[in-house]
Write a protein that holds these residues in place. Structure first.
Motif, PDB file in Angstrom:
ATOM      1  N   UNK A   6      65.667   2.937  -0.296  1.00  0.00           N
ATOM      2  CA  UNK A   6      65.759   3.523   1.069  1.00  0.00           C
ATOM      3  C   UNK A   6      67.316   3.229   1.709  1.00  0.00           C
ATOM      4  N   UNK A   7      67.865   4.193   2.210  1.00  0.00           N
ATOM      5  CA  UNK A   7      69.177   3.885   2.824  1.00  0.00           C
ATOM      6  C   UNK A   7      69.120   4.274   4.312  1.00  0.00           C
ATOM      7  N   UNK A   8      69.605   3.647   5.133  1.00  0.00           N
ATOM      8  CA  UNK A   8      69.505   3.807   6.637  1.00  0.00           C
ATOM      9  C   UNK A   8      70.895   4.530   7.084  1.00  0.00           C
ATOM     10  N   UNK A   9      70.870   5.315   8.036  1.00  0.00           N
ATOM     11  CA  UNK A   9      71.801   5.969   8.596  1.00  0.00           C
ATOM     12  C   UNK A   9      71.909   6.103  10.121  1.00  0.00           C
ATOM     13  N   UNK A  10      73.025   6.243  10.975  1.00  0.00           N
ATOM     14  CA  UNK A  10      73.197   7.001  12.258  1.00  0.00           C
ATOM     15  C   UNK A  10      73.224   8.571  12.144  1.00  0.00           C
ATOM     16  N   UNK A  11      72.664   9.081  13.211  1.00  0.00           N
ATOM     17  CA  UNK A  11      73.089  10.323  13.147  1.00  0.00           C
ATOM     18  C   UNK A  11      73.913  10.841  14.234  1.00  0.00           C
ATOM     19  N   UNK A  12      74.884  11.384  14.180  1.00  0.00           N
ATOM     20  CA  UNK A  12      75.539  11.935  15.245  1.00  0.00           C
ATOM     21  C   UNK A  12      76.029  13.237  15.414  1.00  0.00           C
ATOM     22  N   UNK A  13      76.020  13.836  16.604  1.00  0.00           N
ATOM     23  CA  UNK A  13      76.013  15.294  16.885  1.00  0.00           C
ATOM     24  C   UNK A  13      76.846  15.523  17.941  1.00  0.00           C
ATOM     25  N   UNK A  14      77.913  16.794  18.045  1.00  0.00           N
ATOM     26  CA  UNK A  14      78.694  16.776  19.162  1.00  0.00           C
ATOM     27  C   UNK A  14      77.948  17.491  20.294  1.00  0.00           C
ATOM     28  N   UNK A  15      78.381  16.736  21.559  1.00  0.00           N
ATOM     29  CA  UNK A  15      77.590  16.938  22.674  1.00  0.00           C
ATOM     30  C   UNK A  15      78.293  18.223  23.342  1.00  0.00           C
ATOM     31  N   UNK A  16      79.603  18.649  22.946  1.00  0.00           N
ATOM     32  CA  UNK A  16      80.237  19.619  23.962  1.00  0.00           C
ATOM     33  C   UNK A  16      80.864  20.455  22.731  1.00  0.00           C
ATOM     34  N   UNK A  17      81.413  21.702  23.076  1.00  0.00           N
ATOM     35  CA  UNK A  17      82.269  22.578  22.348  1.00  0.00           C
ATOM     36  C   UNK A  17      83.605  21.956  22.336  1.00  0.00           C
ATOM     37  N   UNK A  18      84.215  21.964  20.998  1.00  0.00           N
ATOM     38  CA  UNK A  18      85.625  21.243  21.135  1.00  0.00           C
ATOM     39  C   UNK A  18      86.433  22.454  20.175  1.00  0.00           C
ATOM     40  N   UNK A  19      87.855  22.444  20.404  1.00  0.00           N
ATOM     41  CA  UNK A  19      88.701  23.192  19.633  1.00  0.00           C
ATOM     42  C   UNK A  19      89.087  22.501  18.359  1.00  0.00           C
ATOM     43  N   UNK A  20      88.980  23.096  17.252  1.00  0.00           N
ATOM     44  CA  UNK A  20      88.858  22.765  15.902  1.00  0.00           C
ATOM     45  C   UNK A  20      90.394  23.014  15.233  1.00  0.00           C
ATOM     46  N   UNK A  21      90.641  24.309  15.529  1.00  0.00           N
ATOM     47  CA  UNK A  21      92.036  24.716  14.904  1.00  0.00           C
ATOM     48  C   UNK A  21      92.649  25.834  15.759  1.00  0.00           C
ATOM     49  N   UNK A  22      93.871  25.577  15.899  1.00  0.00           N
ATOM     50  CA  UNK A  22      94.710  26.441  16.662  1.00  0.00           C
ATOM     51  C   UNK A  22      96.092  26.379  16.251  1.00  0.00           C
ATOM     52  N   UNK A  23      96.849  27.409  15.691  1.00  0.00           N
ATOM     53  CA  UNK A  23      98.190  27.573  15.422  1.00  0.00           C
ATOM     54  C   UNK A  23      99.098  28.293  16.226  1.00  0.00           C
ATOM     55  N   UNK A  24      98.619  28.667  17.292  1.00  0.00           N
ATOM     56  CA  UNK A  24      99.414  29.377  18.437  1.00  0.00           C
ATOM     57  C   UNK A  24      99.423  30.866  18.289  1.00  0.00           C
ATOM     58  N   UNK A  25      98.543  31.420  17.582  1.00  0.00           N
ATOM     59  CA  UNK A  25      98.267  32.918  17.747  1.00  0.00           C
ATOM     60  C   UNK A  25      96.931  33.523  18.366  1.00  0.00           C
ATOM     61  N   UNK A  26      96.453  34.493  18.052  1.00  0.00           N
ATOM     62  CA  UNK A  26      95.538  34.741  18.604  1.00  0.00           C
ATOM     63  C   UNK A  26      94.053  34.324  18.169  1.00  0.00           C
ATOM     64  N   UNK A  27      94.144  33.789  17.263  1.00  0.00           N
ATOM     65  CA  UNK A  27      92.946  33.213  16.387  1.00  0.00           C
ATOM     66  C   UNK A  27      92.663  31.594  16.802  1.00  0.00           C
ATOM     67  N   UNK A  28      91.331  31.155  16.928  1.00  0.00           N
ATOM     68  CA  UNK A  28      91.245  29.831  17.193  1.00  0.00           C
ATOM     69  C   UNK A  28      89.863  29.571  16.543  1.00  0.00           C
ATOM     70  N   UNK A  29      89.668  28.272  16.123  1.00  0.00           N
ATOM     71  CA  UNK A  29      88.341  28.053  15.579  1.00  0.00           C
ATOM     72  C   UNK A  29      87.908  26.825  16.662  1.00  0.00           C
TER      73      UNK A  29
END
Length: 316
Positions: free
Chosen positions: A196-219
Motif C-alpha cells: 500500500x502506498x499513500x499519496x496527496x492528490x492536488x488539482x488546480x483551483x483556477x484556469x491558468x495559461x500553459x503555453x503562449x509564444x506570442x501568436x494567435x494560439x494559446x494553451x
C-alpha cells in the motif's frame, strides 16, 4: 578483677580480628603471586591478570545507527511512463512518453547531479529524444544549475519533486509554479507488489495559461484539468500526473486539446504500474465526455503538434 577479665577477652577478640585481616591480605597476594609466576608472559594484558581478559574483550561496543538517506541521494533512479492524447480538428494521435532521472554524481556535500532522459514510443512524428542534467540541492529539492534552459513559451511546470519547505495538509491550498492547487489526502493505492502506498492528490483551483509564444494560439489548463499525485510518506516525488491543455484561438476556446498522463513506474522503495495509478485516478474523478472535432488542414496541425513534443523537455 571481673573488669580485667572482660578487658582481656575483648583485647583477644580484637587481636584475632586484626590477625585474620592481615592473613587474608598477605595470604591472598602470595597465592596470586605464585599463580602469576607459573603463567607464560603472554597470559597477561598490562597489569590485569589473564582471568579478567575475556571479560574485557567480550564487552560489546555501541552499535551505530545509520541515518536515513535523503530523498535526493547518489544512486537514486526514477522512471515515469505514460501516453499523450492529441485531438486537433478531427485528428487523433497517441504517442507514448518515457522519462528517466538518475542521480549519478555527487557535486558537494548538499548537491548532486541528476541526469535526465526523455523519449517517445510509440512516436508517430519521429520526435527526437532529449538528454540533460541538473544540479539539485539535497536539502531544498531545488534545481540550481541545468545544462539547458526551458523554452519561455511554456508558462507552467509541474514539479517532479516538491520543494522541501512546501507544507501539505488536507483541505488546504498550495502553490505549484505560481498556480493554486487544492490538496486532499492521504489517499491510497496498491503497488504492483501488493504494497500500500499513500499519496496527496492536488488539482488546480483556477484556469491558468500553459503555453503562449506570442501568436494567435494559446494553451490553457481549465479548472480541475491538472491532477497530480505526490508521495505522502516523505519522498515528495510525483507518482502520477494527468494534465489536459485546451487550445484557445484569439483568446476564445476551441474543441482542440492535448492531454498527457504519466505514472511513476520505478522508484527506490515504491514500484507500481501505470494501470494501477490510472485506475486510482479514475476512481477519484469522473471521466469527461470526448468532444466532436472539425476537419482542417493537416499541415498546420502537424506544426502545432510538433510543439507539444517540447512540453516534457521543459520540465527539468
Amino acid at each position: 578483677m571481673n573488669l580485667s577479665w572482660k578487658g582481656a577477652v575483648y583485647t583477644l577478640l580484637i587481636c584475632l580480628f586484626i590477625g585474620l585481616i592481615v592473613w587474608t591480605y598477605f595470604g591472598g597476594h602470595s597465592a596470586n603471586a605464585g599463580q602469576l609466576e607459573t603463567h607464560a608472559p603472554d597470559q597477561s594484558l598490562g597489569s590485569y591478570p589473564t582471568q579478567y581478559v575475556p571479560v574485557i574483550v567480550e564487552v560489546p561496543g555501541p552499535t551505530p545507527t545509520r541515518p536515513p538517506l535523503a530523498t535526493l541521494h547518489l544512486g537514486l533512479q526514477l522512471r515515469w511512463d505514460g501516453e499523450g492524447e492529441l485531438y486537433l480538428d478531427g485528428y487523433y494521435w497517441n504517442p507514448g512518453t518515457h522519462l528517466t532521472r538518475t542521480a549519478d554524481k555527487q557535486i558537494d556535500a548538499d548537491t548532486i547531479r541528476i541526469y535526465g532522459s526523455q523519449w517517445y514510443s510509440p512516436n508517430p512524428f519521429d520526435w527526437q529524444p532529449d538528454n540533460w542534467y541538473c544540479h539539485y540541492n539535497t536539502v531544498t529539492n531545488h534545481a540550481e544549475l541545468c545544462s539547458s534552459q526551458s523554452d519561455p513559451a511554456w508558462k507552467w511546470i509541474d514539479y517532479w519533486i516538491l520543494p522541501a519547505d512546501l507544507a501539505l495538509a488536507n483541505g488546504q491550498t498550495v502553490m505549484i509554479d505560481g498556480q493554486v492547487f487544492n490538496v486532499s489526502g492521504p489517499h491510497t493505492f496498491l503497488t504492483g507488489y501488493g504494497e500500500e502506498a499513500r499519496f496527496w492528490r492536488l488539482s488546480n483551483r483556477d484556469r491558468f495559461l500553459y503555453y503562449y509564444r506570442g501568436d494567435e494560439w494559446k494553451q490553457y489548463v481549465e479548472r480541475g484539468d491538472a491532477v497530480l499525485f505526490y508521495d505522502f510518506d516523505g519522498s515528495r516525488i510525483r507518482l502520477f500526473s494527468n494534465v489536459k491543455r485546451t487550445y484557445y484561438y484569439n483568446d476564445k476556446p476551441t474543441s482542440n486539446s492535448v492531454r498527457y498522463e504519466e505514472s511513476l513506474t520505478n522508484l527506490d522503495g515504491i514500484k507500481s504500474t501505470a494501470s494501477e495509478l490510472r485506475l486510482t485516478h479514475s476512481q477519484l474523478e469522473t471521466e469527461s465526455t470526448p468532444t466532436t472535432f472539425l476537419n482542417s488542414d493537416l499541415t498546420e496541425l502537424i506544426k502545432r503538434v510538433d510543439l507539444d513534443s517540447q512540453s516534457f523537455r521543459s520540465r527539468r
